[in-house]
Design a protein around this motif. Structure first.
Motif, short mmCIF file in Angstrom:
data_model
loop_
_atom_site.label_atom_id
_atom_site.label_comp_id
_atom_site.label_asym_id
_atom_site.label_seq_id
_atom_site.Cartn_x
_atom_site.Cartn_y
_atom_site.Cartn_z
N MET A 1 0.83 -1.18 0.00
CA MET A 1 0.00 0.00 0.00
C MET A 1 0.87 1.24 0.00
O MET A 1 1.82 1.36 0.76
CB MET A 1 -0.88 0.00 1.25
CG MET A 1 -1.74 1.24 1.35
SD MET A 1 -2.62 1.31 2.90
CE MET A 1 -2.55 3.05 3.13
N THR B 1 1.90 4.90 0.95
CA THR B 1 1.64 5.68 2.16
C THR B 1 1.85 7.17 1.90
O THR B 1 2.04 7.93 2.84
CB THR B 1 2.55 5.21 3.31
OG1 THR B 1 3.91 5.32 2.91
CG2 THR B 1 2.23 3.79 3.72
N PRO C 1 1.63 -4.79 10.91
CA PRO C 1 0.51 -3.85 10.85
C PRO C 1 0.94 -2.47 11.34
O PRO C 1 1.76 -2.34 12.25
CB PRO C 1 -0.53 -4.47 11.79
CG PRO C 1 -0.18 -5.92 11.83
CD PRO C 1 1.31 -5.98 11.72
N VAL D 1 -6.17 5.05 9.15
CA VAL D 1 -5.85 3.97 8.23
C VAL D 1 -5.04 2.92 8.99
O VAL D 1 -4.02 3.24 9.60
CB VAL D 1 -5.02 4.47 7.02
CG1 VAL D 1 -4.71 3.34 6.06
CG2 VAL D 1 -5.75 5.61 6.31
N THR E 1 -3.08 -0.67 8.30
CA THR E 1 -2.60 -1.60 7.29
C THR E 1 -2.25 -2.92 7.96
O THR E 1 -1.89 -2.95 9.13
CB THR E 1 -1.36 -1.07 6.55
OG1 THR E 1 -0.29 -0.92 7.48
CG2 THR E 1 -1.65 0.28 5.89
N ASP E 2 -2.36 -4.00 7.19
CA ASP E 2 -1.95 -5.30 7.75
C ASP E 2 -0.69 -5.77 7.04
O ASP E 2 -0.16 -5.10 6.17
CB ASP E 2 -3.08 -6.33 7.67
CG ASP E 2 -3.44 -6.75 6.25
OD1 ASP E 2 -2.67 -6.49 5.31
OD2 ASP E 2 -4.51 -7.36 6.08
N GLY F 1 -0.69 -6.41 2.92
CA GLY F 1 -0.85 -5.35 1.95
C GLY F 1 -2.26 -4.76 1.87
O GLY F 1 -2.56 -3.97 0.99
N ASN F 2 -3.13 -5.14 2.81
CA ASN F 2 -4.49 -4.62 2.84
C ASN F 2 -4.59 -3.47 3.83
O ASN F 2 -3.73 -3.31 4.69
CB ASN F 2 -5.48 -5.72 3.25
CG ASN F 2 -5.44 -6.88 2.29
OD1 ASN F 2 -5.65 -6.70 1.10
ND2 ASN F 2 -5.16 -8.06 2.80
N SER F 3 -5.66 -2.71 3.73
CA SER F 3 -5.88 -1.64 4.70
C SER F 3 -7.37 -1.44 4.93
O SER F 3 -8.19 -1.83 4.10
CB SER F 3 -5.24 -0.34 4.22
OG SER F 3 -5.91 0.14 3.07
N ARG G 1 -10.08 1.72 6.62
CA ARG G 1 -10.19 3.13 7.02
C ARG G 1 -11.32 3.27 8.02
O ARG G 1 -12.37 2.66 7.86
CB ARG G 1 -10.42 4.02 5.80
CG ARG G 1 -9.19 4.12 4.93
CD ARG G 1 -9.45 5.00 3.71
NE ARG G 1 -8.21 5.25 3.01
CZ ARG G 1 -7.47 6.35 3.16
NH1 ARG G 1 -7.87 7.32 3.97
NH2 ARG G 1 -6.35 6.49 2.49
#
Length: 69
Positions: free
Chosen positions: A1, A3, A21, A36, A38-39, A42-44, A46
């Protein structure tokens, strides 16, 4: 992701190179999407600041204690 524009708040773990994370604030986002998380895959997600506050309050009250067991 990516940033770009996100303000880093904290990294959970941070003792490895596994993509731990992380918690960010996106000052450019609408209030309901400003937080936000993130894990390490690569996911996030909100959240609003209020939603994060609710999670923190519930964790402090013990609602999450059984998850890590």
């Amino acid at each position: 992701m990516a940033t770009d524009g996100l303000v880093h708040v904290l990294t959970l773990c941070g003792n490895c190179n596994c993509g731990c994370p992380e918690l960010y604030v996106d000052p450019q986002a609408p209030a309901e999407q400003r937080v936000v998380i993130t894990d390490d895959f690569g996911n996030s997600i909100r959240l609003s600041g209020g939603q994060l506050s609710d999670i923190v309050a519930m964790a402090r009250a013990g609602a999450l204690d059984g998850i890590a067991a």
